[in-house]
Design a protein around this motif. Structure first.
Motif: not given
Ligand code: SF4
Length: 363
Positions: A334-363
């Motif tokens: 989504x616009x105004x978001x940054x997604x960070x994906x690593x082997x360990x999981x995926x995070x989504x930063x909501x830049x307007x709200x200044x919050x980061x949520x975990x989308x996925x954690x890989x074992x």
């Protein structure tokens, strides 16, 4: 141009430089900022609206009375300026009318007049919520009057705008934070942030020249404006402009003597906001698992904000982490978001709200 794609409005600026101003604020020289002098008459307002709108594809046009204290000018002059704008509004040639004015020039009867002429948005020159700073800027109003004016505008159903000026004499970081908190509590619908610029022919220019006033550097202006903008966005206040609009006058070094003026202020502020949030998240992820593949994805329309002006965030990330990242446009983000994906999981930063949520954690 509006900074947020979500608010597509084309402004027809009708400048009334210094008209109605009961005082001359230390930083202000509207003749040089706007490049206009004198007051337009009704026929000029009408012609200006025609010039902007005739033969142009339909947009959301707003006639805007800027550069003075609209509600402080005599009622008969307000009405003669509003008349042609109201006519254009009724004929569907424009979609809205707005003005900027002082917080101490807002009363019930004044707002009733504006409503009779179809005005829906009033922007208040607030500048600071610190009475000491307001006094030193010779604003001639207090923070309490900003609160009262905001409440009255709301009561009458207006869209409320606040204009802020970080970097005025007497403002330090604590004062800026208090102002930002106070504005967040008042929650105007929209805000504009103008880091202070020292303009020739002002009292501030004299203070700067004799060493009493220390002007902001561009970097300091970016820091202060980015802090304010981030706090405002996180409270749902739309920030529709950061930094003065470039004009021929402002690009002339004989007019702008010092301070945080750059035509790129808006981009620099967003670069800083995005970079701080991205690095905060990368610090945490990479400290836990340093060697992982890392993909940074973002909507195509966010590319310059994420990579930074002149790719500065890409370069700094290399220096900071000593490694390469994969930077990828992906319109599923989504616009105004940054997604960070690593082997360990995926995070989504909501830049307007200044919050980061975990989308996925890989074992
Ligand atoms: S800042 Fe506003 S009130 Fe002050 S002199 Fe300029 S236009 Fe007038």
């Amino acid at each position: 141009m509006m900074e947020k794609e979500r608010l597509r409005t084309s402004i027809i600026p009708i400048f009334i430089p210094h008209i109605g101003c009961p005082y001359r604020c230390v930083f202000c020289n509207q003749w040089r900022i706007t490049g206009h002098e004198g007051v337009p008459d009704a026929s000029e307002v009408s012609n200006l609206i025609d010039t902007y709108t005739r033969g142009v594809e339909k947009r959301h046009w707003e006639a805007a009375f800027y550069g003075g204290s609209f509600t402080a000018i005599p009622g008969s002059l307000q009405e003669s300026l509003l008349e042609p704008a109201y006519e254009a509004l009724q004929e569907g040639r424009i979609d809205a009318i707005r003005c900027s004015t002082r917080p101490d020039c807002i009363t019930g009867p004044i707002l009733e007049r504006l409503q009779r002429y179809g005005m829906t948005t009033v922007e208040l020159g607030v500048q600071s919520m610190d009475d000491v700073v307001l006094e030193r800027a010779r604003r001639g109003h207090t923070a309490a009057q900003v609160k009262d004016a905001t409440a009255l505008l709301r009561q009458y159903g207006f869209t409320v705008g606040h204009q802020l000026m970080p970097g005025l004499p007497g403002e330090d970081w604590q004062s800026l934070i208090r102002t930002t908190d106070a504005i967040c509590r008042l929650k105007p619908d929209i805000a504009r942030i103008y880091p202070v610029v020292v303009i020739a022919g002002t009292e501030l220019a004299d203070s700067w020249q004799n060493g009493e006033y220390q002007a902001l550097t561009i970097h300091e202006g970016v820091q202060r404006a980015a802090y304010m903008k981030q706090q405002f966005l996180s409270k749902g206040i739309q920030v529709i402009r950061t930094g003065l609009q470039a004009t021929e006058n402002l690009d002339d070094p004989a007019q702008v003597l010092a301070g945080a003026y750059t035509p790129a202020m808006g981009e620099m502020v967003d670069t800083r906001r995005y970079q701080l949030q991205l690095f905060r998240v990368l610090d945490q992820i990479l400290s836990a698992c340093p060697g992982q593949t890392c993909v940074i994805s973002y909507n195509r329309r966010d590319t310059s904000r994420v990579r930074g002006i002149r790719n500065v965030t890409v370069h700094r990330s290399r220096l900071r982490y000593g490694r390469e990242f994969l930077w990828k446009e992906d319109d599923a983000v989504p616009l105004y978001h940054i997604q960070v994906k690593t082997d360990g999981g995926t995070w989504l930063i909501d830049t307007d709200r200044g919050r980061c949520s975990i989308i996925e954690i890989n074992d």
